[in-house]
Scaffold this active site. Sequence first.
Site, PDB file in Angstrom:
ATOM      1  N   PHE A 262       0.834  -1.208   0.000  1.00 37.93           N
ATOM      2  CA  PHE A 262       0.000   0.000   0.000  1.00 37.93           C
ATOM      3  C   PHE A 262       0.867   1.256   0.000  1.00 37.93           C
ATOM      4  CE2 PHE A 262      -3.269   2.598   2.494  1.00 37.93           C
ATOM      5  CZ  PHE A 262      -3.983   2.899   1.352  1.00 37.93           C
ATOM      6  N   CYS A 268       5.822  11.927   8.565  1.00 34.45           N
ATOM      7  CA  CYS A 268       7.156  12.338   8.099  1.00 34.45           C
ATOM      8  C   CYS A 268       7.364  12.257   6.590  1.00 34.45           C
ATOM      9  CB  CYS A 268       8.230  11.509   8.792  1.00 34.45           C
ATOM     10  SG  CYS A 268       8.262  11.797  10.554  1.00 34.45           S
TER      11      CYS A 268
END
Length: 438
Positions: A262, A268
């Site tokens: 995925f 971040c």
Amino acid sequence: MNIAIFGMGYVGAVSGACLAQLGHKVIGVDVNPTKVNMINEGVSPIIEKDIDQIIKEQTSSGNYSATTNTAEAIDATDVAFICVGTPSQRNGSLSLKAVEHVSEQIGEVLKGMDRYYVVVVRSTVLPGTVESVVVPILEKASGKKAGEDFGVCMNPEFLREGSSVYDFYNPPKNVIGQIDKRSGDAVFEIYRKIEAPTFRTELTVAEMVKYSDNCFHALKVSFANEVGNIASSLGIDSHKVMEIFCSDTKLNLSPYYLKPGFAFGGSCLPKDLRALTYKAKTLDIEVPVLNSILPSNREQVAKTIREIMQYKGKKIGFLGLSFKGGTDDLRESPIVEVIETVLGKGLSVKIYDKFVSIARLMGANKEYIEKEIPHISTLMVESATEIAENCDVVVIGNKSDEFKDAIASMKEGQVVIDLVRITEDWEDLAADYSGICW
Ligand SMILES: NC(=O)c1ccc[n+]([C@@H]2O[C@H](COP(=O)([O-])OP(=O)(O)OC[C@H]3O[C@@H](n4cnc5c(N)ncnc54)[C@H](O)[C@@H]3O)[C@@H](O)[C@H]2O)c1
């Protein structure tokens, strides 16, 4: 062994010379008589470190010779390596002309042969080519059956021009795609004296490995160059940066982050990609590779949404809401985006995530959940089993043994969409299983 090599270019000439040096008897075949004459005179048809001496020695000892005559080469050998060129055509597609031509010529000789023979494709060809182009041509021309009357393998070459003799003896790996075990055994035997991790696999896997390798190598060069261009314009030594980068064999140069699945998310990676590409823009530096990463990531989210939308009208359950297992951090979780989209398109949704449930009650993320995604948090249920029992389609968003156990109890007629490859043995599942990209 007695080996025929078709194509006396960079790959064929070097492979032939080194296989002869390994103790095999090699006959090179090329349509170009000049190359054939050069080999027979002990002169290398290509410029490459160490190759002149090997060709001189191996031709004078009688282990290496060349011909333009296919029948002569096949009759005198047990295995043929196809090393002819597969150049790009104007539109970028691969030209298989030479591969087709050689396959037909080999097939015609196999027709009159009353012994087993193995044909090995060493040229770089797209996945499926050996099965759908080479094998049918060989079978048609020979009137014989691949995997029964003759063997077929795909054995990609990993040499680099300039160090190809060294690379032949020190390959990063030996990949043998085989139509059956008997074919693969022949190729395995040829390389017995060369130490390298060996992978015996399907023909298509071997074909795809070569493309993954070369595309990744190209990506590495361009990635390093873009980092270099940004660093140097900021007065930073890019080589110092990349030296430290490359010293990290845990996260950077490692299998980590290289498993198909995925989209990435979290607080971040997307944020930092945006910041660096924006900085590049302000510096007037073009970074097409870095700029393409977020669109590629969005496409993986869109693909997941398309998969789920096939089940409009069904009850959809999500196992895992955070961007990876073991955390309650929902910032930029791509699965949240998937859920918001399918909810907006009218699908009925239930969600289970242990860590988010705990956070919802008392965690630091409580405020985020209540403020940012109240519409989603109300859809949460208390157990993975509840999802597995009551939903028609279960989407697995991150890895956990709890999810694995839950889907094991799902029944025929239910559907599992796995975004994280939670299991390797889905054949045992009663539910209909599909992986997002496997
Ligand atoms: N060059 C590399 O570093 C490298 C590395 C790994 C894989 N490969 C792949 O290996 C294959 C060969 O590459 P190369 O660089 O050696 O090609 P090349 O162009 O140097 O050599 C191909 C040879 O095949 C010959 N040929 C063409 N049609 C023929 C036919 N019908 N019968 C016999 N010979 C014929 C040509 O005359 C030529 O000598 C390509 O698929 C390439 O992508 C190349």
